[in-house]
Design a protein around this motif. Structure first.
Motif, mmCIF file in Angstrom:
data_model
loop_
_atom_site.group_PDB
_atom_site.id
_atom_site.type_symbol
_atom_site.label_atom_id
_atom_site.label_comp_id
_atom_site.label_asym_id
_atom_site.label_seq_id
_atom_site.Cartn_x
_atom_site.Cartn_y
_atom_site.Cartn_z
ATOM 1 N N PHE A 50 0.830 -1.204 0.000
ATOM 2 C CA PHE A 50 0.000 0.000 0.000
ATOM 3 C C PHE A 50 0.865 1.255 0.000
ATOM 4 O O PHE A 50 0.670 2.165 -0.817
ATOM 5 C CB PHE A 50 -0.938 -0.022 1.205
ATOM 6 N N SER A 51 1.845 1.302 0.885
ATOM 7 C CA SER A 51 2.656 2.517 0.994
ATOM 8 C C SER A 51 3.586 2.705 -0.205
ATOM 9 O O SER A 51 3.988 3.821 -0.511
ATOM 10 C CB SER A 51 3.454 2.537 2.300
ATOM 11 N N ALA A 59 7.994 12.029 -4.148
ATOM 12 C CA ALA A 59 8.559 11.600 -2.863
ATOM 13 C C ALA A 59 8.548 12.756 -1.860
ATOM 14 O O ALA A 59 8.229 12.558 -0.682
ATOM 15 C CB ALA A 59 9.980 11.069 -3.060
ATOM 16 N N LYS A 60 8.870 13.958 -2.321
ATOM 17 C CA LYS A 60 8.866 15.115 -1.421
ATOM 18 C C LYS A 60 7.457 15.430 -0.935
ATOM 19 O O LYS A 60 7.249 15.718 0.245
ATOM 20 C CB LYS A 60 9.474 16.345 -2.114
ATOM 21 N N GLU A 61 6.493 15.378 -1.841
ATOM 22 C CA GLU A 61 5.113 15.650 -1.442
ATOM 23 C C GLU A 61 4.622 14.604 -0.441
ATOM 24 O O GLU A 61 3.926 14.941 0.525
ATOM 25 C CB GLU A 61 4.200 15.679 -2.672
ATOM 26 N N LYS A 62 5.005 13.359 -0.640
ATOM 27 C CA LYS A 62 4.610 12.312 0.312
ATOM 28 C C LYS A 62 5.174 12.616 1.701
ATOM 29 O O LYS A 62 4.494 12.440 2.708
ATOM 30 C CB LYS A 62 5.090 10.939 -0.168
ATOM 31 N N ASN A 144 -5.068 13.983 -7.332
ATOM 32 C CA ASN A 144 -4.110 14.275 -6.255
ATOM 33 C C ASN A 144 -4.793 14.238 -4.901
ATOM 34 O O ASN A 144 -4.228 13.724 -3.926
ATOM 35 C CB ASN A 144 -3.466 15.652 -6.448
ATOM 36 N N LEU A 145 -6.011 14.767 -4.834
ATOM 37 C CA LEU A 145 -6.755 14.762 -3.573
ATOM 38 C C LEU A 145 -6.959 13.333 -3.068
ATOM 39 O O LEU A 145 -6.719 13.047 -1.892
ATOM 40 C CB LEU A 145 -8.107 15.456 -3.739
ATOM 41 N N SER A 150 -5.527 8.885 0.598
ATOM 42 C CA SER A 150 -4.978 7.528 0.757
ATOM 43 C C SER A 150 -3.716 7.553 1.609
ATOM 44 O O SER A 150 -3.522 6.694 2.484
ATOM 45 C CB SER A 150 -4.671 6.910 -0.608
ATOM 46 N N LEU A 151 -2.862 8.531 1.365
ATOM 47 C CA LEU A 151 -1.624 8.641 2.131
ATOM 48 C C LEU A 151 -1.898 8.998 3.591
ATOM 49 O O LEU A 151 -1.218 8.501 4.492
ATOM 50 C CB LEU A 151 -0.685 9.660 1.479
ATOM 51 N N VAL A 152 -2.887 9.843 3.838
ATOM 52 C CA VAL A 152 -3.270 10.148 5.218
ATOM 53 C C VAL A 152 -3.678 8.859 5.928
ATOM 54 O O VAL A 152 -3.281 8.597 7.064
ATOM 55 C CB VAL A 152 -4.413 11.197 5.269
ATOM 56 N N GLY A 153 -4.456 8.018 5.249
ATOM 57 C CA GLY A 153 -4.858 6.745 5.832
ATOM 58 C C GLY A 153 -3.676 5.828 6.078
ATOM 59 O O GLY A 153 -3.548 5.224 7.154
#
Length: 182
Positions: A50-51, A59-62, A144-145, A150-153
């Protein structure tokens, strides 16, 4: 108080042993949080898939999202790990502190991203309209939203695992945010 051990290679399933070997080869060690996922026969592989999945975020935005979410969720482990990863991605200490606080004074796009990640986490997905409109106004789109959500989760799962288990931090510890703001 419950004590959670950090499982060693010989204490996990064969599948997780193979993942430990790959992590050790790639990173030089198995981070304690990843090892803790291996209490489950499936969670470590699922989490890494998942990650590591494709995303529209760089990568920077993540890392901006990871830092903002981990600060809201008060996860010392993830703050420490993502401070180190943020530095590996070229961020300076001052930038990392700002992302943790949910903003950027240097980059409008990263500012909108940090504010969105913080707001989603604080409001448990009930995002403020003005934060969302600001995110779109700097050039992000609906795809992107969804990737940010998904990344917050993804990050919240790790935050909760550490908050519940309190396994030792094996990265240089991030200072409390209050101690880093001058």
């Amino acid at each position: 108080m419950r004590t959670f051990n950090v499982p060693q290679r010989e204490q996990v399933s064969e599948n997780n042993q193979a993942i430990f070997d790959a992590l050790k080869s790639k990173l030089g060690f198995v981070p304690n949080l990843y090892a803790t996922y291996a209490h489950s026969d499936t969670a470590l592989e699922n989490y890494l898939n998942f990650s590591g999945a494709k995303t529209s975020l760089s990568a920077k935005e993540k890392e901006v999202v990871n830092l903002a979410v981990s600060q809201v969720n008060d996860c010392l482990y993830c703050l420490s790990a993502h401070t180190a990863i943020g530095k590996m991605n070229g961020f300076r200490d001052e930038q990392i502190v700002e992302f943790r606080a949910g903003y950027s004074t240097e980059n409008d796009k990263l500012d909108a991203l940090a504010k969105l990640a913080k707001n989603i986490t604080e409001k448990r997905g009930r995002t403020d309209d003005n934060v969302l409109e600001n995110f779109f106004s700097v050039g992000y789109d609906k795809g992107n939203l969804i990737d940010v959500i998904s990344l917050v989760g993804d990050k919240t799962i790790s935050n909760y695992i550490h908050s519940t288990t309190q396994i030792p931090v094996d990265f240089p510890e991030a200072k409390p945010l209050e101690a880093t703001i001058v």
